[in-house]
Write a protein that holds these residues in place. Structure first.
Motif, PDB file in Angstrom:
ATOM      1  N   PHE A  31      68.376 -11.866  47.297  1.00  0.00           N
ATOM      2  CA  PHE A  31      67.665 -12.762  48.189  1.00  0.00           C
ATOM      3  C   PHE A  31      66.204 -12.828  47.769  1.00  0.00           C
ATOM      4  O   PHE A  31      65.599 -11.822  47.398  1.00  0.00           O
ATOM      5  CB  PHE A  31      67.780 -12.282  49.632  1.00  0.00           C
ATOM      6  N   SER A  33      63.707 -13.575  49.735  1.00  0.00           N
ATOM      7  CA  SER A  33      62.819 -13.047  50.768  1.00  0.00           C
ATOM      8  C   SER A  33      63.641 -12.354  51.844  1.00  0.00           C
ATOM      9  O   SER A  33      64.859 -12.517  51.933  1.00  0.00           O
ATOM     10  CB  SER A  33      61.999 -14.176  51.392  1.00  0.00           C
ATOM     11  N   GLU A  35      63.413 -13.069  54.971  1.00  0.00           N
ATOM     12  CA  GLU A  35      63.868 -14.099  55.900  1.00  0.00           C
ATOM     13  C   GLU A  35      65.202 -14.694  55.455  1.00  0.00           C
ATOM     14  O   GLU A  35      66.079 -14.958  56.267  1.00  0.00           O
ATOM     15  CB  GLU A  35      62.815 -15.207  56.032  1.00  0.00           C
ATOM     16  N   GLU A  36      65.341 -14.919  54.149  1.00  0.00           N
ATOM     17  CA  GLU A  36      66.596 -15.451  53.628  1.00  0.00           C
ATOM     18  C   GLU A  36      67.741 -14.470  53.876  1.00  0.00           C
ATOM     19  O   GLU A  36      68.843 -14.870  54.253  1.00  0.00           O
ATOM     20  CB  GLU A  36      66.452 -15.720  52.129  1.00  0.00           C
ATOM     21  N   ARG A  39      68.656 -14.702  57.580  1.00  0.00           N
ATOM     22  CA  ARG A  39      69.412 -15.920  57.872  1.00  0.00           C
ATOM     23  C   ARG A  39      70.856 -15.788  57.419  1.00  0.00           C
ATOM     24  O   ARG A  39      71.783 -16.180  58.123  1.00  0.00           O
ATOM     25  CB  ARG A  39      68.760 -17.125  57.193  1.00  0.00           C
ATOM     26  N   PHE A  40      71.045 -15.236  56.230  1.00  0.00           N
ATOM     27  CA  PHE A  40      72.402 -15.044  55.705  1.00  0.00           C
ATOM     28  C   PHE A  40      73.188 -14.097  56.607  1.00  0.00           C
ATOM     29  O   PHE A  40      74.330 -14.368  56.965  1.00  0.00           O
ATOM     30  CB  PHE A  40      72.343 -14.486  54.283  1.00  0.00           C
TER      31      PHE A  40
END
Length: 76
Positions: A31, A33, A35-36, A39-40
């Motif tokens: 990933f 970041s 945040e990514e 989200r995942f």
């Protein structure tokens, strides 16, 4: 030829085990970041029902967003 047979059997067995491990193991992901990653994970993991219900209630009682300043200016 007999000394080669056990090693070839061993190699075949190791290759078969590696194939089964690769099939059962999920693919590794990288990933960009945090945040990514979050989200995942959120897409893969549903929230507990009581938390989901409280979230729906909270969003329902949220006031509507304020109008932009330029719309408020020309609204009068």
């Amino acid at each position: 030829m007999e000394p080669n047979q056990p090693s070839s059997r061993l190699t075949q067995r190791q290759q078969a085990e590696e194939r089964t491990q690769q099939q059962t193991r999920p693919a590794a992901r990288e990933f960009a970041s945090a945040e990514e990653l979050l989200r995942f994970d959120a897409a893969q993991t549903p929230p507990p029902p009581d938390v989901a219900e409280r979230l729906k209630q909270s969003v329902a009682t949220e006031p509507p967003p304020a109008l932009p300043w330029w719309k408020r200016l020309f609204r009068r």
